[in-house]
Design an enzyme around this catalytic site. Structure first.
Site, PDB file in Angstrom:
ATOM      1  N   ASP A   8     -13.129  45.690 -37.150  1.00 40.29           N
ATOM      2  CA  ASP A   8     -12.437  46.956 -36.918  1.00 40.29           C
ATOM      3  C   ASP A   8     -13.563  47.989 -36.712  1.00 40.29           C
ATOM      4  OD1 ASP A   8     -10.415  49.009 -37.016  1.00 40.29           O
ATOM      5  OD2 ASP A   8     -11.045  49.412 -39.077  1.00 40.29           O
ATOM      6  N   LEU A   9     -13.243  49.151 -36.148  1.00 40.54           N
ATOM      7  CA  LEU A   9     -14.299  50.151 -35.900  1.00 40.54           C
ATOM      8  C   LEU A   9     -14.341  51.245 -36.970  1.00 40.54           C
ATOM      9  CD1 LEU A   9     -16.447  51.395 -33.919  1.00 40.54           C
ATOM     10  CD2 LEU A   9     -14.554  52.684 -32.937  1.00 40.54           C
ATOM     11  N   ASP A  10     -13.238  52.039 -36.999  1.00 43.78           N
ATOM     12  CA  ASP A  10     -13.202  53.202 -37.880  1.00 43.78           C
ATOM     13  C   ASP A  10     -13.139  52.764 -39.340  1.00 43.78           C
ATOM     14  OD1 ASP A  10     -12.694  55.598 -35.894  1.00 43.78           O
ATOM     15  OD2 ASP A  10     -11.382  53.984 -35.250  1.00 43.78           O
ATOM     16  N   THR A  16     -15.520  57.435 -39.243  1.00 46.73           N
ATOM     17  CA  THR A  16     -14.974  58.504 -38.399  1.00 46.73           C
ATOM     18  C   THR A  16     -13.803  59.214 -39.067  1.00 46.73           C
ATOM     19  OG1 THR A  16     -13.808  56.720 -37.357  1.00 46.73           O
ATOM     20  CG2 THR A  16     -15.644  57.665 -36.112  1.00 46.73           C
ATOM     21  N   LYS A  44      -5.321  55.989 -41.996  1.00 43.69           N
ATOM     22  CA  LYS A  44      -6.319  54.981 -41.603  1.00 43.69           C
ATOM     23  C   LYS A  44      -5.631  53.798 -40.933  1.00 43.69           C
ATOM     24  CE  LYS A  44     -10.169  55.718 -44.719  1.00 43.69           C
ATOM     25  NZ  LYS A  44     -10.909  55.231 -45.874  1.00 43.69           N
ATOM     26  N   GLY A  45      -6.116  53.412 -39.775  1.00 43.85           N
ATOM     27  CA  GLY A  45      -5.544  52.263 -39.077  1.00 43.85           C
ATOM     28  C   GLY A  45      -4.238  52.571 -38.370  1.00 43.85           C
ATOM     29  N   ARG A  48      -2.587  57.063 -32.985  1.00 43.52           N
ATOM     30  CA  ARG A  48      -2.572  58.513 -32.813  1.00 43.52           C
ATOM     31  C   ARG A  48      -1.138  59.057 -32.823  1.00 43.52           C
ATOM     32  NH1 ARG A  48      -5.676  60.267 -27.560  1.00 43.52           N
ATOM     33  NH2 ARG A  48      -7.068  58.612 -28.276  1.00 43.52           N
ATOM     34  N   SER A  51       0.443  58.780 -36.215  1.00 41.93           N
ATOM     35  CA  SER A  51      -0.186  59.729 -37.147  1.00 41.93           C
ATOM     36  C   SER A  51       0.470  61.102 -37.008  1.00 41.93           C
ATOM     37  CB  SER A  51      -1.690  59.865 -36.868  1.00 41.93           C
ATOM     38  OG  SER A  51      -2.352  58.648 -37.065  1.00 41.93           O
ATOM     39  N   SER A 113      -9.847  47.153 -32.589  1.00 41.23           N
ATOM     40  CA  SER A 113      -9.584  48.507 -33.107  1.00 41.23           C
ATOM     41  C   SER A 113      -8.339  49.112 -32.474  1.00 41.23           C
ATOM     42  CB  SER A 113     -10.792  49.390 -32.777  1.00 41.23           C
ATOM     43  OG  SER A 113     -10.476  50.748 -32.905  1.00 41.23           O
ATOM     44  N   ALA A 114      -7.681  50.018 -33.206  1.00 43.46           N
ATOM     45  CA  ALA A 114      -6.515  50.726 -32.660  1.00 43.46           C
ATOM     46  C   ALA A 114      -6.947  51.928 -31.827  1.00 43.46           C
ATOM     47  CB  ALA A 114      -5.635  51.208 -33.808  1.00 43.46           C
ATOM     48  N   SER A 115      -8.226  52.270 -31.901  1.00 41.24           N
ATOM     49  CA  SER A 115      -8.673  53.521 -31.279  1.00 41.24           C
ATOM     50  C   SER A 115      -8.835  53.419 -29.767  1.00 41.24           C
ATOM     51  CB  SER A 115     -10.006  53.948 -31.885  1.00 41.24           C
ATOM     52  OG  SER A 115     -10.523  55.049 -31.180  1.00 41.24           O
ATOM     53  N   LYS A 144      -1.308  47.396 -35.460  1.00 42.82           N
ATOM     54  CA  LYS A 144      -1.474  46.682 -36.717  1.00 42.82           C
ATOM     55  C   LYS A 144      -0.373  47.193 -37.658  1.00 42.82           C
ATOM     56  CE  LYS A 144      -6.507  46.901 -36.070  1.00 42.82           C
ATOM     57  NZ  LYS A 144      -7.775  47.515 -36.475  1.00 42.82           N
ATOM     58  N   GLU A 168     -11.975  44.544 -42.098  1.00 40.51           N
ATOM     59  CA  GLU A 168     -10.979  45.617 -41.994  1.00 40.51           C
ATOM     60  C   GLU A 168     -11.003  46.539 -43.201  1.00 40.51           C
ATOM     61  OE1 GLU A 168      -8.621  47.442 -40.862  1.00 40.51           O
ATOM     62  OE2 GLU A 168      -8.332  46.588 -38.892  1.00 40.51           O
ATOM     63  N   ASP A 169     -10.810  47.843 -42.976  1.00 40.67           N
ATOM     64  CA  ASP A 169     -10.730  48.770 -44.114  1.00 40.67           C
ATOM     65  C   ASP A 169      -9.309  49.254 -44.379  1.00 40.67           C
ATOM     66  OD1 ASP A 169     -10.654  50.378 -41.744  1.00 40.67           O
ATOM     67  OD2 ASP A 169     -11.061  52.121 -43.004  1.00 40.67           O
TER      68      ASP A 169
HETATM   69  C1  G6P Z   1      -8.111  53.936 -36.103  1.00 40.16           C
HETATM   70  C2  G6P Z   1      -8.215  55.035 -37.149  1.00 40.16           C
HETATM   71  C3  G6P Z   1      -6.984  55.926 -37.124  1.00 40.16           C
HETATM   72  C4  G6P Z   1      -6.749  56.451 -35.701  1.00 40.16           C
HETATM   73  C5  G6P Z   1      -6.576  55.269 -34.749  1.00 40.16           C
HETATM   74  C6  G6P Z   1      -6.404  55.727 -33.302  1.00 40.16           C
HETATM   75  O1  G6P Z   1      -7.179  52.993 -36.518  1.00 40.16           O
HETATM   76  O2  G6P Z   1      -8.355  54.479 -38.456  1.00 40.16           O
HETATM   77  O3  G6P Z   1      -7.167  56.996 -38.018  1.00 40.16           O
HETATM   78  O4  G6P Z   1      -5.604  57.275 -35.649  1.00 40.16           O
HETATM   79  O5  G6P Z   1      -7.747  54.448 -34.822  1.00 40.16           O
HETATM   80  O6  G6P Z   1      -7.608  56.328 -32.892  1.00 40.16           O
HETATM   81  P1  G6P Z   1      -7.800  57.235 -31.605  1.00 40.16           P
HETATM   82  O7  G6P Z   1      -9.303  57.374 -31.515  1.00 40.16           O
HETATM   83  O8  G6P Z   1      -7.236  56.480 -30.440  1.00 40.16           O
HETATM   84  O9  G6P Z   1      -7.089  58.509 -31.842  1.00 40.16           O
HETATM   85 MG    MG Z   2     -10.279  51.115 -39.833  1.00 44.63          MG
END
Ligand code: G6P
Ligand code: MG
Length: 217
Positions: A8-10, A16, A44-45, A48, A51, A113-115, A144, A168-169
Site C-alpha cells: 500500500d502507499l499512504d 501522507t 485511512k484507506g 476520496r 471520504s 493503493s486506492a490513491s 478495499k 497495509e496500514d
Molecule cells: C489512500 C489514503 C486515503 C485517501 C485515498 C485516496 O487510501 O489512505 O486517505 O483518501 O488513498 O487518495 P487520493 O490521493 O486519490 O485522494
Molecule cells: Mg494506507
C-alpha cells in the site's frame, strides 16, 4: 521461490495522512464542520469520494452533485499543493532496506493503493522504478476491502495470489488482502490491525530473517 510483495502507499511507504488531514480540515472547516485527527484516522484507506461523503455525514450537511465535485477537486488541488514539496526524506524508515533486499533477491514488487495520486508521489520520492506493477485509484473499480486492487497487482506480477504478501496500514486493506487469499502484514497497531497475519509498528521492526522466512513459505 518467487513471491509477490504488494505495498500500500499512504501510511506504508510515506506518511501522507498529515497532508490529507490539512486538506480535509480546510474543506470541512470551510463548510462549518469540525474535523479532528481521530476522524482523519477513519479516512485511512478510504477513497476520496467516500471520504467526502463521511465528512458531510459527520457534519449533517448535504451538497448538490455540482458542489460535491467542485469540493472534491478543490480538496485534491490543496492536497497536491501540500505534497508538491515531498522528496526522498519522506520515505518511512527502513522501507528502502526491505525494497532493496527484495530486488536483490528477485522478488515481485507491486503497489496496491486506492490513491489516484500514487504515481505522482512515487515519482516525487524517487521510488517509482522499484515497482514492476502499479495498481492504484486510477485503474481499480472496487474499493478495499474488496480484493480487486491486490488481485490485479498479482495478475500484473504474474504471481498466484497465494504467493503474494501485502503490507497495509488500514483495516480495510488488511481485509482486502485476506479476501485475496494473500499473506497480510499490518503496519501499525496490533489492536487495530488484529485481522492481519502479522503486525509490526513500522518497517524498522521487520527483520531480513522474517522476509527470508516469508519467501521460503
Ligand atoms: C489512500 C489514503 C486515503 C485517501 C485515498 C485516496 O487510501 O489512505 O486517505 O483518501 O488513498 O487518495 P487520493 O490521493 O486519490 O485522494
Ligand atoms: Mg494506507
Amino acid at each position: 521461490m518467487k513471491k509477490g510483495f504488494i505495498f500500500d502507499l499512504d501510511g506504508v511507504i510515506v506518511d501522507t495522512a498529515k497532508y490529507h488531514f490539512l486538506a480535509w480540515k480546510k474543506l470541512a472547516n470551510g463548510l462549518g464542520i469540525d474535523f479532528t485527527s481521530e476522524q482523519n484516522e477513519q479516512l485511512k484507506g478510504v477513497s476520496r469520494v467516500r471520504s467526502l461523503e463521511k465528512i458531510l455525514s459527520w457534519g449533517n450537511k448535504t451538497l448538490s452533485p455540482e458542489e460535491f465535485s467542485e469540493l472534491m477537486a478543490k480538496k485534491n488541488d490543496d492536497y497536491l499543493s501540500y505534497i508538491a514539496q515531498m522528496d526522498d526524506s519522506e520515505i518511512l524508515p527502513d522501507v528502502p532496506k526491505i525494497l532493496h533486499y527484495l530486488i536483490d533477491n528477485e522478488q515481485g514488487i507491486a503497489l496496491g493503493s486506492a490513491s489516484k495520486n500514487a504515481r505522482a508521489i512515487l515519482e516525487k520520492v524517487h521510488l517509482i522504478e522499484k515497482f514492476q506493477a502499479i495498481v492504484d485509484g486510477t485503474n481499480v473499480s472496487k474499493a478495499k476491502p474488496d480484493p480487486e486492487v491486490f488481485l490485479n497487482a498479482a495478475t500484473e506480477l504474474e504471481i498466484q495470489p497465494k504467493d503474494c504478501v501485502v503490507f497495509e496500514d488500514s483495516v480495510a486493506g488488511v481485509q482486502a488482502a485476506n479476501a485475496a487469499n494473500m499473506i497480510s502484514i499490518g503496519i501499525g497497531s496490533k489492536e487495530v490491525l488484529h485481522e492481519a497475519d502479522y503486525v509490526f509498528n513500522d518497517f524498522t521492526e521487520i527483520s531480513i530473517e522474517f522476509i527470508e522466512d516469508i519467501i521460503k513459505k
